[in-house]
Design an enzyme around this catalytic site. Sequence first.
Site, short mmCIF file in Angstrom:
data_model
loop_
_atom_site.label_atom_id
_atom_site.label_comp_id
_atom_site.label_asym_id
_atom_site.label_seq_id
_atom_site.Cartn_x
_atom_site.Cartn_y
_atom_site.Cartn_z
N HIS A 164 59.14 59.58 14.14
CA HIS A 164 59.35 60.84 14.86
C HIS A 164 58.58 60.91 16.18
CE1 HIS A 164 61.24 63.19 11.57
NE2 HIS A 164 60.52 62.43 10.78
N GLU A 172 59.13 62.70 18.58
CA GLU A 172 59.13 64.08 19.08
C GLU A 172 57.95 64.89 18.59
OE1 GLU A 172 61.06 62.84 16.81
OE2 GLU A 172 61.28 64.25 15.14
N CYS A 201 64.76 59.41 12.12
CA CYS A 201 64.53 59.58 10.68
C CYS A 201 65.82 60.00 9.97
CB CYS A 201 63.36 60.54 10.47
SG CYS A 201 62.60 60.33 8.87
N GLY A 225 64.74 65.55 9.40
CA GLY A 225 64.95 66.67 8.48
C GLY A 225 65.35 66.10 7.14
N GLU A 226 66.45 66.58 6.63
CA GLU A 226 66.96 66.07 5.35
C GLU A 226 68.41 65.66 5.56
OE1 GLU A 226 65.86 65.08 2.38
OE2 GLU A 226 68.00 64.62 2.20
N SER A 227 68.63 64.34 5.49
CA SER A 227 69.95 63.82 5.88
C SER A 227 71.06 64.34 4.99
CB SER A 227 69.93 62.29 5.85
OG SER A 227 69.54 61.80 4.57
N ARG A 258 67.23 55.15 2.36
CA ARG A 258 66.59 56.48 2.42
C ARG A 258 65.27 56.46 1.67
NH1 ARG A 258 68.63 60.77 -0.63
NH2 ARG A 258 67.56 62.47 0.43
N ILE A 294 57.55 60.03 8.07
CA ILE A 294 57.53 61.13 7.11
C ILE A 294 58.71 60.95 6.15
CG2 ILE A 294 57.58 63.64 6.80
CD1 ILE A 294 56.74 63.80 9.85
N ARG A 295 58.43 60.53 4.93
CA ARG A 295 59.50 60.22 3.97
C ARG A 295 60.60 59.42 4.68
NH1 ARG A 295 59.91 62.23 -0.79
NH2 ARG A 295 62.14 62.60 -0.68
N1 GLN Z 1 63.83 61.66 3.66
C1 GLN Z 1 64.65 62.37 4.60
C2 GLN Z 1 66.13 62.12 4.36
O1 GLN Z 1 66.52 61.48 3.49
C3 GLN Z 1 64.30 62.01 6.02
C4 GLN Z 1 62.92 62.51 6.37
C5 GLN Z 1 62.75 62.83 7.80
O2 GLN Z 1 63.70 63.03 8.56
N2 GLN Z 1 61.51 62.96 8.18
O3 GLN Z 1 66.92 62.60 5.12
#
Ligand code: GLN
Length: 197
Positions: free
Chosen positions: A177, A179, A82, A50-52, A111, A140-141
């Site tokens: 990921h 999952e 991630c 997600g987004e940390s 990150r 993914i990012r």
């Molecule tokens: N770029 C996201 C972050 O900094 C991580 C991306 C992801 O969990 N797929 O949290």
Amino acid sequence: MSKRPRVGVLALQGDVREHARVLADLGADVDLVRRPTELADVHGLVIPGGESSVIDKLSRAFGMQGPIREAIAAGMPVYGTCAGLILLADRITDGIEGQETFGGLDVTVQRNAFGGQVESFETDLDVPLLGDPPVHAVFIRAPLVLTVGAGVETVASLDDGRVVAVRHGTLLGTSFHPEVTGERRFHEVFLDTVRAA
Ligand code: GLN
């Protein structure tokens, strides 16, 4: 403990359902965890992608940072993918201002390490811990593990040697990921750790 471990997915933000589905398919009882009382009921925790920085902020707003840190210190098995890996790292680079982590894994994680050039990509990884076949990994990012402390096991690396999965004691983290691709073996390793803990 019975053969059916009770585990949680931290459900503040991110791809919670995907993890819950894999864990349920593997025979675990799965709770979505948002509160300290819910954390106290489970024997292991998955921190989703997600987004940390958002998960960090929400965990503090929900009074979850302290309890999660205590659970990690007490040896609760945790698997982070991630953003979840970022949240398990003792040190991060390129966080937003004031960003904190739960910590526990003696690693430095960068990150958005692939930002700009390739934000998202897929590749096959040899993972000796899991054997054959290779893991089809979706990034993914994604973050990268820049430094690995003594005692931290490198579980997977890219062809150029950059580290993308680590394990230390009861903590497991992957930059990618599993999952989202039907890959269940990392979750199996996590559930084995929960059963053994
Ligand atoms: N770029 C996201 C972050 O900094 C991580 C991306 C992801 O969990 N797929 O949290």
